[in-house]
Design a protein around this motif. Structure first.
Motif, short mmCIF file in Angstrom:
data_model
loop_
_atom_site.label_atom_id
_atom_site.label_comp_id
_atom_site.label_asym_id
_atom_site.label_seq_id
_atom_site.Cartn_x
_atom_site.Cartn_y
_atom_site.Cartn_z
N MET A 37 103.30 68.98 37.01
CA MET A 37 103.61 67.67 36.20
C MET A 37 104.53 67.80 35.10
O MET A 37 105.50 67.11 34.98
N GLU A 38 104.31 68.83 34.17
CA GLU A 38 105.40 69.07 33.20
C GLU A 38 106.68 69.36 33.48
O GLU A 38 107.55 68.60 33.10
N GLU A 39 106.88 70.27 34.80
CA GLU A 39 108.18 70.33 35.16
C GLU A 39 108.71 69.14 36.01
O GLU A 39 109.95 69.02 35.80
N LEU A 40 107.99 68.14 36.39
CA LEU A 40 108.14 66.99 36.95
C LEU A 40 108.89 65.87 35.91
O LEU A 40 109.84 65.54 36.04
N GLU A 41 108.01 66.15 35.00
CA GLU A 41 108.40 65.12 33.87
C GLU A 41 109.60 65.64 32.90
O GLU A 41 110.65 64.99 32.71
N LYS A 42 109.91 66.88 32.95
CA LYS A 42 110.89 67.62 32.46
C LYS A 42 112.33 67.20 33.35
O LYS A 42 113.50 66.69 32.74
N ARG A 43 112.02 67.16 34.67
CA ARG A 43 113.41 66.88 35.48
C ARG A 43 113.42 65.33 35.38
O ARG A 43 114.86 65.29 35.39
N LYS A 44 112.57 64.65 35.32
CA LYS A 44 112.88 63.12 35.22
C LYS A 44 113.65 62.84 33.84
O LYS A 44 114.42 61.95 33.83
N LYS A 45 113.23 63.57 32.80
CA LYS A 45 113.91 63.24 31.58
C LYS A 45 115.28 63.80 31.61
O LYS A 45 116.24 63.05 31.07
N ALA A 46 115.44 64.80 32.10
CA ALA A 46 116.74 65.30 32.33
C ALA A 46 117.85 64.30 33.32
O ALA A 46 118.90 64.25 33.01
N GLU A 47 117.15 63.89 34.46
CA GLU A 47 118.00 62.85 35.44
C GLU A 47 117.93 61.53 34.54
O GLU A 47 119.11 60.98 34.58
N PHE A 48 117.37 61.30 33.75
CA PHE A 48 117.43 59.86 32.94
C PHE A 48 118.64 59.94 31.91
O PHE A 48 119.46 59.21 31.49
N ARG A 49 118.54 61.29 31.38
CA ARG A 49 119.59 61.47 30.28
C ARG A 49 121.10 61.31 30.76
O ARG A 49 122.04 60.88 30.22
N LYS A 50 120.89 62.12 32.03
CA LYS A 50 122.13 62.34 32.54
C LYS A 50 122.88 60.92 33.05
O LYS A 50 123.84 60.42 32.92
N LYS A 51 122.18 60.04 33.50
CA LYS A 51 122.10 58.67 34.03
C LYS A 51 122.75 57.72 32.68
O LYS A 51 123.82 57.11 32.72
N MET A 52 121.95 58.06 31.58
CA MET A 52 122.51 57.34 30.26
C MET A 52 123.67 57.64 29.99
O MET A 52 124.59 56.90 29.39
N GLU A 53 123.83 59.01 29.80
CA GLU A 53 125.43 59.46 29.40
C GLU A 53 126.52 59.05 30.19
O GLU A 53 127.43 58.55 29.74
#
Length: 229
Positions: A37-53
């Motif tokens: 779950m932590e790895e999944l949450e971390k991956r989601k944050k990274a994807e969201f940040r990339k989308k926002m950038e």
């Protein structure tokens, strides 16, 4: 030898029971799920940040846009968006009273919002520059009217005439205090200056005159019976 073997066997861990094995298996499975779950949450944050950038970059390159409003999002997503906008040199604000309805707005530095615009967003209103200009003019007009009203009240409180002009025939053109200094004694009305009332005799002369008056009175008193007889 038997004693040595017994001590070795006693120091060795006993084989786990069926219950302990089951507990350890569940603990390992739970730890694996948490890690996943932590790895999944971390991956989601990274994807969201990339989308926002990517979206922030497009917003900056679009000269027709001065600001951008995002849909309501969670606290973590808002934090990521604020961080991305700050790195990109933009100004960002969060609006909305309830946590579920809070959203982020981005502004380019050259089109930073005014205090009136921010106040409108905080109140849940849409920003209308024309309406804001009308409100500003109304406020200025109200301020001018209030200033004029205060000046009118001050004018009404001031007397129309000066009391000195009104009573000039009584107090003269100079103030009463100044007139008192220049007052001259009028002998016709018995107003004698203090200087004329001052006794200019010496102490000895005054004593001699008092004694002379006493002697004269005594002589008059002593001579009164002889004349009567």
């Amino acid at each position: 030898m038997a004693d040595l073997l017994g001590s070795i066997l006693n120091s060795m861990e006993k084989p786990p029971t069926v219950g302990n094995q089951e507990s350890r298996r569940k603990a390992r499975e739970q730890a694996a799920r948490l890690k996943k779950m932590e790895e999944l949450e971390k991956r989601k944050k990274a994807e969201f940040r990339k989308k926002m950038e990517k979206e922030v970059s497009e917003f900056i390159q679009d000269s027709a846009q001065q600001k951008r409003k995002y849909n309501p999002m969670g606290k973590i997503e808002r934090s990521i968006l604020h961080d991305v906008s700050e790195v990109a040199g933009l100004t960002s604000f969060s609006f909305g009273e309830e946590e579920e309805s809070r959203y982020v707005m981005l502004f380019k530095k050259e089109f930073a919002p005014s205090d009136e615009e921010l106040e409108a967003y905080r109140n849940g209103e849409e920003w209308d520059p024309k309406l804001a200009e009308q409100r500003r003019r109304l406020k200025e007009q109200a301020a001018l009217e209030e200033t004029a009203s205060s000046k009118t009240k001050k004018t009404e409180m001031c007397p129309n005439t000066n009391y000195r002009d009104k009573y000039v025939h009584l107090i003269g053109t100079s103030a009463a205090k100044d007139a008192a200094h220049t007052l001259e004694a009028n002998r016709a009305y018995g107003c004698v200056p203090a200087a004329n009332k001052r006794d200019k005799r010496s102490v000895e002369e005054a004593i001699d005159q008092i004694r002379a008056k006493k002697r004269q009175k005594q002589e008059e008193d002593s001579g009164a019976p002889s004349s009567s007889s």
